[in-house]
Design a protein around this motif. Structure first.
Motif, PDB file in Angstrom:
ATOM      1  N   UNK A  40     120.484  71.432  72.990  1.00  0.00           N
ATOM      2  CA  UNK A  40     120.591  71.373  71.530  1.00  0.00           C
ATOM      3  C   UNK A  40     120.079  72.660  70.895  1.00  0.00           C
ATOM      4  N   UNK A  41     118.984  73.177  71.427  1.00  0.00           N
ATOM      5  CA  UNK A  41     118.435  74.433  70.908  1.00  0.00           C
ATOM      6  C   UNK A  41     119.389  75.590  71.185  1.00  0.00           C
ATOM      7  N   UNK A  42     119.849  75.695  72.438  1.00  0.00           N
ATOM      8  CA  UNK A  42     120.704  76.811  72.813  1.00  0.00           C
ATOM      9  C   UNK A  42     122.037  76.788  72.069  1.00  0.00           C
ATOM     10  N   UNK A  43     122.531  75.593  71.748  1.00  0.00           N
ATOM     11  CA  UNK A  43     123.811  75.472  71.051  1.00  0.00           C
ATOM     12  C   UNK A  43     123.703  75.745  69.555  1.00  0.00           C
ATOM     13  N   UNK A  44     122.480  75.770  69.027  1.00  0.00           N
ATOM     14  CA  UNK A  44     122.296  75.830  67.577  1.00  0.00           C
ATOM     15  C   UNK A  44     121.590  77.095  67.106  1.00  0.00           C
ATOM     16  N   UNK A  45     120.575  77.511  67.827  1.00  0.00           N
ATOM     17  CA  UNK A  45     119.738  78.627  67.382  1.00  0.00           C
ATOM     18  C   UNK A  45     120.328  79.964  67.836  1.00  0.00           C
ATOM     19  N   UNK A  46     120.423  80.955  66.954  1.00  0.00           N
ATOM     20  CA  UNK A  46     120.974  82.249  67.370  1.00  0.00           C
ATOM     21  C   UNK A  46     120.049  83.042  68.286  1.00  0.00           C
ATOM     22  N   UNK A  47     118.765  82.736  68.257  1.00  0.00           N
ATOM     23  CA  UNK A  47     117.789  83.461  69.075  1.00  0.00           C
ATOM     24  C   UNK A  47     116.589  82.555  69.323  1.00  0.00           C
ATOM     25  N   UNK A  48     116.697  81.611  70.255  1.00  0.00           N
ATOM     26  CA  UNK A  48     115.635  80.609  70.446  1.00  0.00           C
ATOM     27  C   UNK A  48     114.261  81.182  70.755  1.00  0.00           C
ATOM     28  N   UNK A  49     114.220  82.356  71.400  1.00  0.00           N
ATOM     29  CA  UNK A  49     112.933  82.966  71.759  1.00  0.00           C
ATOM     30  C   UNK A  49     112.481  83.985  70.726  1.00  0.00           C
ATOM     31  N   UNK A  50     112.998  83.873  69.501  1.00  0.00           N
ATOM     32  CA  UNK A  50     112.709  84.830  68.438  1.00  0.00           C
ATOM     33  C   UNK A  50     111.216  85.079  68.252  1.00  0.00           C
ATOM     34  N   UNK A  51     110.432  84.026  68.197  1.00  0.00           N
ATOM     35  CA  UNK A  51     109.025  84.149  67.855  1.00  0.00           C
ATOM     36  C   UNK A  51     108.121  84.226  69.089  1.00  0.00           C
ATOM     37  N   UNK A  52     108.596  83.741  70.229  1.00  0.00           N
ATOM     38  CA  UNK A  52     107.739  83.633  71.408  1.00  0.00           C
ATOM     39  C   UNK A  52     107.967  84.737  72.426  1.00  0.00           C
ATOM     40  N   UNK A  53     109.180  85.266  72.482  1.00  0.00           N
ATOM     41  CA  UNK A  53     109.563  86.126  73.594  1.00  0.00           C
ATOM     42  C   UNK A  53     110.132  85.268  74.706  1.00  0.00           C
ATOM     43  N   UNK A  54     111.093  85.807  75.449  1.00  0.00           N
ATOM     44  CA  UNK A  54     111.809  85.013  76.440  1.00  0.00           C
ATOM     45  C   UNK A  54     110.913  84.471  77.544  1.00  0.00           C
ATOM     46  N   UNK A  55     109.955  85.258  78.033  1.00  0.00           N
ATOM     47  CA  UNK A  55     109.120  84.800  79.144  1.00  0.00           C
ATOM     48  C   UNK A  55     108.300  83.573  78.762  1.00  0.00           C
ATOM     49  N   UNK A  56     107.681  83.598  77.584  1.00  0.00           N
ATOM     50  CA  UNK A  56     106.877  82.456  77.137  1.00  0.00           C
ATOM     51  C   UNK A  56     107.767  81.248  76.862  1.00  0.00           C
ATOM     52  N   UNK A  57     108.937  81.493  76.285  1.00  0.00           N
ATOM     53  CA  UNK A  57     109.898  80.418  76.008  1.00  0.00           C
ATOM     54  C   UNK A  57     110.298  79.711  77.309  1.00  0.00           C
ATOM     55  N   UNK A  58     110.644  80.478  78.333  1.00  0.00           N
ATOM     56  CA  UNK A  58     111.054  79.877  79.599  1.00  0.00           C
ATOM     57  C   UNK A  58     109.897  79.130  80.257  1.00  0.00           C
ATOM     58  N   UNK A  59     108.703  79.704  80.183  1.00  0.00           N
ATOM     59  CA  UNK A  59     107.547  79.042  80.792  1.00  0.00           C
ATOM     60  C   UNK A  59     107.229  77.730  80.086  1.00  0.00           C
ATOM     61  N   UNK A  60     107.478  77.654  78.788  1.00  0.00           N
ATOM     62  CA  UNK A  60     107.231  76.411  78.060  1.00  0.00           C
ATOM     63  C   UNK A  60     108.096  75.280  78.601  1.00  0.00           C
ATOM     64  N   UNK A  61     109.346  75.581  78.913  1.00  0.00           N
ATOM     65  CA  UNK A  61     110.226  74.548  79.468  1.00  0.00           C
ATOM     66  C   UNK A  61     109.826  74.177  80.896  1.00  0.00           C
ATOM     67  N   UNK A  62     109.392  75.153  81.664  1.00  0.00           N
ATOM     68  CA  UNK A  62     108.921  74.846  83.017  1.00  0.00           C
ATOM     69  C   UNK A  62     107.690  73.943  82.963  1.00  0.00           C
ATOM     70  N   UNK A  63     106.776  74.243  82.051  1.00  0.00           N
ATOM     71  CA  UNK A  63     105.580  73.417  81.906  1.00  0.00           C
ATOM     72  C   UNK A  63     105.947  72.004  81.474  1.00  0.00           C
ATOM     73  N   UNK A  64     106.915  71.879  80.551  1.00  0.00           N
ATOM     74  CA  UNK A  64     107.353  70.553  80.104  1.00  0.00           C
ATOM     75  C   UNK A  64     107.985  69.783  81.254  1.00  0.00           C
ATOM     76  N   UNK A  65     108.795  70.472  82.040  1.00  0.00           N
ATOM     77  CA  UNK A  65     109.434  69.827  83.189  1.00  0.00           C
ATOM     78  C   UNK A  65     108.393  69.259  84.140  1.00  0.00           C
TER      79      UNK A  65
END
Length: 447
Positions: A40-65
């Protein structure tokens, strides 16, 4: 906050036992919800890691998983997913309960009880009682809470703050202080009795059945929009919302306000949007700027957007990320009989957000008014076009996502956060204090 500290906060506190509740969802269902959330985020947001940076964004999903490897109740699932909210750093983006107000009313009606006080979180991160839950008077108003049920208040605020959505830690604290009762309930479960550490003493009290102030607040037109003349030829226009179902009623209200200013010969106007969390830009363009703008203006400059279903323009297709410039300039009406030529100050605060920030950006960048109040809470480069139809298929939790990012009219990206021209502190116990301080300021007095 450094990245490794942020990741530590995202994952470690889940190692402690949580309020169990009923384990309703399997790990497979929870992982499917997580995948739905990400899509839902990837389909809607033009830049999902805008505020966090890609590395932190990806790690957040890994931690949630990793947190979704065992059966969880709905509230536990929310805690696991909401730990990503601070990473998004956007009050327009997060995992939330789709109707927490109705859920709270049902909980109270069934005999549930909540944390018994309205609170503030001060600039030093201290928890201070402001009133009884619901806004009633309390003998403890103004007292600092050192602990809650034996847990240091600082730790409680840290654990609850790790679940809150919002642009900055300061902004998330302001959301948390208005809903501390909700986050406490959803983090620690139903609690019937509280022991608070205050001033070196332990005070015991029952949980409260009152409707919290943020829900009980009168939402009538008269409470949302107010105008009054202050001594010395000063008008005070309070606009707590830019979203109202009957816009003509709002436009008639502001016309009367500017008529009163003209008839009174007022030379100073204060526009209070400290509690305004946004709405529709046309309300402030038609209802306010038509009377104070003296040059062409726009509400933004460059933008980036994600093309979603039903919103594709010419030459666009769903999934495209499009950049462009705002080229729709609004023409002023200096010849309008109610045009106001005096000094204008816009009062901003910790809950000024969304369209209210676009309003403050516009008046500041075009020189229509000076901003007054506290800054540093929210980004001037605002996201928008939020989509609220994303309900996770199993837990029914909601992911809210914006579809565009808009730069301020000047195009400047520094300072990144709202910065008033005149910085004055707000008093949580006296909303009039900021007004009084401004009226003594040289910018208002002319001295």
């Amino acid at each position: 906050m450094k990245i490794h500290h942020l990741l530590f906060a995202l994952g470690v506190w889940y190692a402690a036992p949580l309020h169990a509740g009923t384990a309703s969802f399997s790990p497979a269902q929870l992982q499917q919800d997580l995948q739905f959330l990400r899509q839902a985020i990837e389909n809607t947001h033009p830049d999902p890691a805008l505020r966090s940076g890609r590395a932190v964004y990806e790690q957040a999903f890994k931690a949630a998983q990793a947190r979704l490897q065992q059966p969880l109740s709905r509230d536990e699932a929310w805690r696991a997913l909401a730990a990503m909210n601070p990473v998004f750093s956007d009050a327009h983006m997060g995992v939330v309960f789709p109707d927490w107000r109705s859920e709270t009313r049902a909980y109270l009606a069934a005999g549930g009880r909540l944390f018994p006080f309205e609170v503030a979180i001060d600039g030093l991160g201290r928890l201070v009682i402001t009133a009884a839950l619901g806004g009633g008077a309390s003998a403890l108003a103004g007292r600092q809470v050192d602990s809650i049920n034996g847990v240091p208040a600082a730790r409680v605020l840290a654990e609850l703050g790790a679940l809150v959505h919002g642009d900055t830690p300061a902004f998330r604290n302001k959301i948390l202080e208005r809903r501390l009762w909700l986050y406490y309930w959803k983090r620690y479960g139903a609690v019937g009795q509280f022991t608070l550490g205050i001033g070196g003493k332990s005070l015991s009290m029952p949980a409260a059945s009152a409707t919290p102030a943020v829900m009980a607040r009168d939402t009538s037109f008269e409470q949302t929009f107010q105008f009054r003349l202050l001594p010395g030829g000063v008008g005070l226009l309070t606009v707590n919302d830019f979203s109202w179902p009957d816009k003509k009623l709002f436009y008639a209200f502001t016309e009367r306000a500017f008529t009163t200013l003209r008839e009174a010969g007022a030379q100073t106007l204060l526009i209070d949007v400290r509690e305004n969390t946004g709405g529709d830009d046309d309300m402030w363009k038609t209802g306010i700027l038509r009377y104070i703008a003296d040059k062409p203006y726009r509400n933004g400059s460059s933008y980036i957007k994600k093309v979603i279903a039903g919103r594709a323009g010419p030459g666009e297709k769903v999934g495209d990320v499009v950049t462009g410039q705002v080229d729709s300039w609004v023409q002023p009406e200096p010849a309008h009989p109610l045009h106001f030529n005096g000094k204008v100050f816009v009062l901003v605060g910790d809950m000024t957000y969304s369209s209210a920030i676009l309003f403050s950006n516009t008046v500041q960048d075009h020189g229509f008014a000076k901003l007054v109040g506290a800054g540093g809470y929210a980004y001037v480069r605002q996201t928008g076009g939020i989509q609220k139809q994303h309900l996770l298929p199993h837990t029914g939790l909601e992911v809210v996502v914006p579809r565009f990012v808009l730069d301020r009219p000047s195009g400047k990206r520094e300072p990144a956060l709202v910065q008033p021209d005149i910085v004055l502190a707000d008093d949580p116990f006296d909303r009039q204090a900021l007004v009084n301080a401004l009226l003594k300021h040289p910018a208002a007095t002319g001295n």
